[in-house]
Design a protein around this motif. Structure first.
Motif, PDB file in Angstrom:
ATOM      1  N   TYR A  36       0.816  -1.221   0.000  1.00  0.00           N
ATOM      2  CA  TYR A  36       0.000   0.000   0.000  1.00  0.00           C
ATOM      3  C   TYR A  36       0.848   1.268   0.000  1.00  0.00           C
ATOM      4  O   TYR A  36       0.337   2.350  -0.245  1.00  0.00           O
ATOM      5  N   THR A  37       2.129   1.137   0.324  1.00  0.00           N
ATOM      6  CA  THR A  37       2.949   2.332   0.526  1.00  0.00           C
ATOM      7  C   THR A  37       3.688   2.774  -0.726  1.00  0.00           C
ATOM      8  O   THR A  37       4.124   1.966  -1.531  1.00  0.00           O
ATOM      9  N   ILE A  63       0.872   7.060   0.900  1.00  0.00           N
ATOM     10  CA  ILE A  63       0.066   6.065   0.187  1.00  0.00           C
ATOM     11  C   ILE A  63      -0.568   6.723  -1.044  1.00  0.00           C
ATOM     12  O   ILE A  63      -0.727   7.943  -1.082  1.00  0.00           O
ATOM     13  N   CYS A  72      -4.809  -0.643   6.037  1.00  0.00           N
ATOM     14  CA  CYS A  72      -3.550  -0.747   6.781  1.00  0.00           C
ATOM     15  C   CYS A  72      -3.763  -0.847   8.290  1.00  0.00           C
ATOM     16  O   CYS A  72      -2.833  -1.183   9.027  1.00  0.00           O
TER      17      CYS A  72
END
Length: 168
Positions: A36-37, A63, A72
């Motif tokens: 996700y990052t 993100i 998350c």
């Protein structure tokens, strides 16, 4: 030494341990939510060599989609973070870890103005010793006059931070 009791304000001299701790924590975070990052940044005073700071590692997670931050929460809770929501500080998901608090995450969408300001201010202090020393002197003074008022401590640093950001 890491950890700041709730509501307390005190500073300790910079230590290389903070950089090592950030690197370890970044790895833990990426192992959990790396998909996700965009990036994981060390921000705040612990990220600036030779700057006294509250003993909390500040982490900015960048993100692509702000709403993706919801995915998350559970994985970050598995590594000890407590989700505090999006209402604590503007335009971010906020998490804290430890009691006393040792780490905090500010999760922003890429391009967020608060994220960009954090990075610009950090980079300026890393580059200009005079500004770093000035900021440290202000922080030391404010930590003595606001030992039990973290909000006032933060507010009273605002003019200095704004003065730096206006130069950039």
């Amino acid at each position: 030494m890491l950890g700041l009791p709730k509501g307390a304000v005190f500073l300790i001299p910079w230590t290389e341990d903070w950089e090592r701790e950030f690197i370890l924590e970044k790895e833990r975070i990426q192992n959990k939510i790396g998909n996700y990052t965009v990036a994981v940044h060390h921000i705040g005073s612990t990220s600036v060599k030779h700057l006294s700071a509250k003993p909390i590692i500040d982490i900015a997670i960048e993100i692509n989609d702000f709403n993706g931050g919801e995915f998350c929460i559970s994985p970050l809770e598995e590594i000890g973070y407590s989700y505090k929501g999006t209402e604590i500080l503007p335009d971010r998901h906020y998490f804290s870890k430890g009691e006393p608090r040792t780490h905090q995450i500010h999760m922003y969408q890429s391009g967020n103005k608060y994220l960009l300001e954090q990075l610009k201010f950090r980079d300026y202090l890393r580059k200009y010793d005079k500004a770093r020393v000035e900021y440290e002197q202000l922080k030391l003074k404010l930590s003595k006059t606001n030992k039990n008022n973290k909000h006032r401590y933060a507010e009273e640093k605002t003019d200095f931070v704004k003065s730096i950001l206006e130069k950039l």
